[in-house]
Write an enzyme that holds these catalytic residues in place. Structure first.
Site, PDB file in Angstrom:
ATOM      1  N   TYR A  84     -97.942 -17.783   9.981  1.00  0.00           N
ATOM      2  CA  TYR A  84     -96.613 -18.406  10.014  1.00  0.00           C
ATOM      3  C   TYR A  84     -96.486 -19.547   8.996  1.00  0.00           C
ATOM      4  CZ  TYR A  84     -94.954 -15.840  14.134  1.00  0.00           C
ATOM      5  OH  TYR A  84     -94.512 -14.859  15.007  1.00  0.00           O
ATOM      6  N   GLU A 106     -98.127  -8.868   5.285  1.00  0.00           N
ATOM      7  CA  GLU A 106     -98.498  -9.066   6.697  1.00  0.00           C
ATOM      8  C   GLU A 106     -99.431  -7.947   7.192  1.00  0.00           C
ATOM      9  OE1 GLU A 106     -94.832  -9.542   8.881  1.00  0.00           O
ATOM     10  OE2 GLU A 106     -94.421 -11.488   7.958  1.00  0.00           O
ATOM     11  N   ASN A 127     -90.486 -14.624  22.494  1.00  0.00           N
ATOM     12  CA  ASN A 127     -89.517 -13.533  22.347  1.00  0.00           C
ATOM     13  C   ASN A 127     -90.185 -12.171  22.136  1.00  0.00           C
ATOM     14  OD1 ASN A 127     -90.327 -13.956  19.751  1.00  0.00           O
ATOM     15  ND2 ASN A 127     -88.318 -14.494  18.943  1.00  0.00           N
ATOM     16  N   HIS A 145     -92.921  -9.719  17.109  1.00  0.00           N
ATOM     17  CA  HIS A 145     -92.697 -10.083  15.705  1.00  0.00           C
ATOM     18  C   HIS A 145     -92.492  -8.797  14.925  1.00  0.00           C
ATOM     19  CE1 HIS A 145     -93.263 -11.728  11.666  1.00  0.00           C
ATOM     20  NE2 HIS A 145     -93.957 -10.627  11.434  1.00  0.00           N
ATOM     21  N   LYS A 204     -96.344 -10.192  21.296  1.00  0.00           N
ATOM     22  CA  LYS A 204     -96.730 -11.600  21.440  1.00  0.00           C
ATOM     23  C   LYS A 204     -97.338 -11.870  22.826  1.00  0.00           C
ATOM     24  CE  LYS A 204     -93.354 -13.294  18.052  1.00  0.00           C
ATOM     25  NZ  LYS A 204     -92.241 -14.273  17.798  1.00  0.00           N
TER      26      LYS A 204
HETATM   27  N1  UDP Z   1     -88.941 -19.658  16.757  1.00  0.00           N
HETATM   28  C1  UDP Z   1     -88.884 -20.712  17.639  1.00  0.00           C
HETATM   29  N2  UDP Z   1     -87.778 -21.537  17.594  1.00  0.00           N
HETATM   30  C2  UDP Z   1     -86.761 -21.347  16.718  1.00  0.00           C
HETATM   31  C3  UDP Z   1     -86.829 -20.274  15.831  1.00  0.00           C
HETATM   32  C4  UDP Z   1     -87.938 -19.432  15.864  1.00  0.00           C
HETATM   33  O1  UDP Z   1     -89.786 -20.925  18.443  1.00  0.00           O
HETATM   34  O2  UDP Z   1     -85.786 -22.133  16.725  1.00  0.00           O
HETATM   35  C5  UDP Z   1     -90.116 -18.764  16.794  1.00  0.00           C
HETATM   36  C6  UDP Z   1     -89.824 -17.397  17.429  1.00  0.00           C
HETATM   37  O3  UDP Z   1     -90.981 -16.975  18.162  1.00  0.00           O
HETATM   38  C7  UDP Z   1     -89.593 -16.529  16.209  1.00  0.00           C
HETATM   39  C8  UDP Z   1     -90.605 -17.123  15.227  1.00  0.00           C
HETATM   40  O4  UDP Z   1     -90.549 -18.516  15.468  1.00  0.00           O
HETATM   41  O5  UDP Z   1     -89.795 -15.164  16.480  1.00  0.00           O
HETATM   42  C9  UDP Z   1     -90.327 -16.864  13.765  1.00  0.00           C
HETATM   43  O6  UDP Z   1     -89.010 -17.262  13.469  1.00  0.00           O
HETATM   44  P1  UDP Z   1     -88.050 -16.366  12.546  1.00  0.00           P
HETATM   45  O7  UDP Z   1     -86.851 -17.205  12.218  1.00  0.00           O
HETATM   46  O8  UDP Z   1     -88.849 -15.806  11.406  1.00  0.00           O
HETATM   47  O9  UDP Z   1     -87.574 -15.200  13.538  1.00  0.00           O
HETATM   48  P2  UDP Z   1     -87.929 -13.648  13.666  1.00  0.00           P
HETATM   49  O10 UDP Z   1     -88.103 -13.094  12.272  1.00  0.00           O
HETATM   50  O11 UDP Z   1     -89.200 -13.550  14.493  1.00  0.00           O
HETATM   51  O12 UDP Z   1     -86.755 -13.049  14.395  1.00  0.00           O
END
Ligand code: UDP
Length: 140
Positions: free
Chosen positions: A51, A128, A114, A117, A11
């Protein structure tokens, strides 16, 4: 266990801090092979499409803005049980909850920024991967 492929994205917080090599080393040390990789600037439409599953979530607009705030590296990782293996290497979504040694524990700035992905299921991985790569761009 089966050999699988999963979609990974480094990211904008990771590219901005020049962490792509350190993060790629984590995948390779754990036996995942980078069989396709491209550094790109996502468009807003591309980020929204990627997304789309989250479009009703309160964090959606901020997430899209973050994902287009700088370059990303899109990748296909291949290996035994690659989807779950990569999720284990990444660590929990919120770095505060991520285990020691994971990418998000070591590198993530926040729950949003974070660093990585990773596809969360084999079905989603197929969708994807096809979102970013043509079959001939994947070289196992
Ligand atoms: N995210 C965020 N706030 C939240 C939860 C998720 O900004 O409360 C963002 C974060 O970058 C995350 C992405 O949205 O990686 C996708 O969320 P998901 O729950 O799918 O998490 P992941 O699969 O990436 O762990």
């Amino acid at each position: 266990m089966a050999v699988e492929r999963t979609l990974s994205i480094l990211k904008p917080d990771a590219t901005r801090r020049n962490l792509t090599g350190k993060i790629n080393a984590k995948f390779e040390e754990k036996g995942l092979r980078i069989i396709a990789q491209r550094r790109i600037q996502l468009t807003k439409a591309q980020a929204e499409g990627f997304y789309a599953v989250h479009k009703e979530r309160p964090f959606f607009n901020d997430l899209v803005s973050f994902m287009i705030s700088g370059p990303v590296v899109v990748q296909v990782l291949e290996g035994e049980n690659a989807v779950q293996a990569n999720r284990d290497i990444m660590g929990a979504t919120n770095p505060a909850n991520a285990e020691a040694g994971t990418i998000r524990k070591e590198f993530a700035e926040s729950i949003e920024a974070n660093s990585v992905h990773g596809s969360d299921s084999l079905d989603n991985a197929k969708t994807e991967i096809a979102y970013f790569f043509k079959p001939e761009e994947i070289v196992p």
